[in-house]
Design an enzyme around this catalytic site. Structure first.
Site, PDB file in Angstrom:
ATOM      1  N   HIS A 111      37.816  47.398  38.991  1.00 30.68           N
ATOM      2  CA  HIS A 111      37.860  45.986  38.471  1.00 30.68           C
ATOM      3  C   HIS A 111      37.645  45.681  36.900  1.00 30.68           C
ATOM      4  O   HIS A 111      36.813  46.263  36.450  1.00 30.68           O
ATOM      5  CB  HIS A 111      36.943  45.025  39.398  1.00 30.68           C
ATOM      6  CG  HIS A 111      37.151  43.603  39.123  1.00 30.68           C
ATOM      7  ND1 HIS A 111      38.239  42.683  38.557  1.00 30.68           N
ATOM      8  CD2 HIS A 111      36.179  42.693  38.712  1.00 30.68           C
ATOM      9  CE1 HIS A 111      38.005  41.666  38.322  1.00 30.68           C
ATOM     10  NE2 HIS A 111      36.661  41.659  38.263  1.00 30.68           N
ATOM     11  N   CYS A 165      37.045  38.549  42.695  1.00 28.53           N
ATOM     12  CA  CYS A 165      37.650  39.821  42.240  1.00 28.53           C
ATOM     13  C   CYS A 165      37.801  40.821  43.251  1.00 28.53           C
ATOM     14  O   CYS A 165      38.266  41.917  43.037  1.00 28.53           O
ATOM     15  CB  CYS A 165      36.592  39.985  41.100  1.00 28.53           C
ATOM     16  SG  CYS A 165      36.532  38.726  40.127  1.00 28.53           S
ATOM     17  N   ASN A 191      39.809  39.421  32.391  1.00 29.28           N
ATOM     18  CA  ASN A 191      39.678  39.632  33.953  1.00 29.28           C
ATOM     19  C   ASN A 191      40.538  38.803  34.868  1.00 29.28           C
ATOM     20  O   ASN A 191      40.312  37.320  34.499  1.00 29.28           O
ATOM     21  CB  ASN A 191      38.136  39.137  33.919  1.00 29.28           C
ATOM     22  CG  ASN A 191      37.772  39.069  35.604  1.00 29.28           C
ATOM     23  OD1 ASN A 191      38.561  39.273  36.415  1.00 29.28           O
ATOM     24  ND2 ASN A 191      36.314  38.990  35.819  1.00 29.28           N
TER      25      ASN A 191
END
Ligand code: ACO
Length: 327
Positions: free
Chosen positions: A254, A113, A284
């Site tokens: 994020h 990520c 996500n």
């Protein structure tokens, strides 16, 4: 001083929407649980025939169009992903071909990520040193292909898509002011995809029989590390630039979990309205989450010339990092 300035942003997500209500039909979960624990309402899922490179190429074209430069002008393409089209060649090379960016060096970067922030760091170094002038940085994922849709602990969290930015060398005071990236490999086993790879090759039956091709996550542990690390990365950016959170126009974190995002904002004392959130729409999307959010914030007019914008990420590895940008 030579800086790397973002001159174009772009994003692309699949058409197909998978809502929390759709997931209620697949696993023992419900919209209320997913919304309160994560903030996610829906996510985008790639159709058959759509790959990581599909969305990356589209996002790249949009970023190039905004920057007003042609693909042939690019010196470098860096693509963060943990769900490449193939183990090799790099998805960045496929994107290079699709774009016709024939003068660009292209490679993938594996930092989960944090892939986009790591990519910005590499692009900044290349531009500041004079080794590259125009760089395309992407985050792109099709996580739905490595998620077990019978595991309620993970399948509710992830989505597909891509975001991209064009960075150009600039002699003014706008651009990336700093990047800070960190790695802590001691917890790699808390969030990973066991196979296929050299430990668990696809050619061994157990890789298939034991479903080692699905990502695994100890959600609770990851959550605690994410809160601390994202806070640390944000503080590192503020301290290095000697600025106070009051001076930030926007934090783009994020997009993994609304509670992690809120904790990060609180850690640096930033009011909610200065924290960009779009995870209710996309879940996500790993390395793609920050550049998709950045592109949305840009199109919504939330980034004004001279604004200080902080990007902040955490991911498997563990990897984490931040980037402070003068827009
Ligand atoms: N629906 C209903 N109940 C569920 C679900 C679900 N989808 N998933 C878990 N539960 C249950 C659990 O079984 C557990 O039940 P029990 O108490 O009877 O055992 C209960 O809900 C609580 O489970 P926890 O795992 O403790 O729930 P938590 O509040 O930690 O939320 C979550 C889980 C959302 C995964 C959270 O831990 C999280 O967001 N972790 C971080 C994940 C993350 O951000 N990962 C990405 C960062 S890196 C990257 O992006 C790749």
């Amino acid at each position: 001083m030579l800086r790397a300035r973002i001159t174009g942003t772009g994003s692309a997500v699949p058409e197909h929407v998978l809502t929390n209500y759709d997931l209620e039909k697949l696993v023992d979960t419900n919209d209320e649980w997913i919304t309160t624990r994560t903030g996610i309402k829906e996510r985008r899922i790639a159709a058959a025939g759509e790959y990581t490179s599909t969305f990356a190429t589209l996002a790249a074209r949009r970023a190039l169009a905004m920057a007003g430069i042609s693909p042939e002008e690019l010196d470098l393409i860096i693509l963060g992903t943990v769900t490449p089209d193939f183990p090799f060649p790099a998805t960045a090379c496929i994107v290079q071909h699709e774009l016709g960016a024939k003068h660009a060096v292209a490679f993938d970067l594996s930092a989960a990520c944090s892939g986009f922030i790591y990519g910005l760091n590499m692009a900044e170094a290349q531009i500041r040193s004079g080794m590259a002038k125009k760089v395309l940085v992407l985050g792109a994922e099709v996580l739905s292909r490595v998620v077990d849709f019978s595991d309620r602990n993970t399948c509710i969290l992830f989505g597909d898509g891509s975001g991209a930015v064009v960075l150009e060398a600039d002699n003014g005071d706008r651009g990336i002011l700093s990047t800070h990236i960190f790695s802590n490999g001691s917890h790699w086993g808390l969030l990973y995809q066991p196979g296929p790879g050299s430990r668990n090759p696809a050619s061994v039956a157990a890789t298939i029989d034991d479903k080692l091709y699905y990502l695994r996550m100890e959600g609770n542990d990851v959550f605690k590390h994410a809160v601390r690390a994202m806070g640390d990365a944000a503080v590192a950016a503020l301290e290095a630039n000697q600025i106070h959170a009051d001076q930030l126009a926007l934090l783009i974190p994020h997009q993994a979990n609304r509670r992690i995002i809120e904790a990060t904002g609180k850690r640096i004392g930033l009011p909610e309205e200065k924290v960009f959130v779009n995870l209710h729409k996309y879940g996500n999307t790993s390395s793609a989450s920050i550049p998709i959010a950045l592109d949305e914030a840009n199109h919504e007019g939330r980034l004004k010339s001279g604004d200080l914008v902080l990007l902040d990420a955490f991911g498997g590895g563990f990897t984490y990092g931040s980037a402070l940008i003068k827009w």
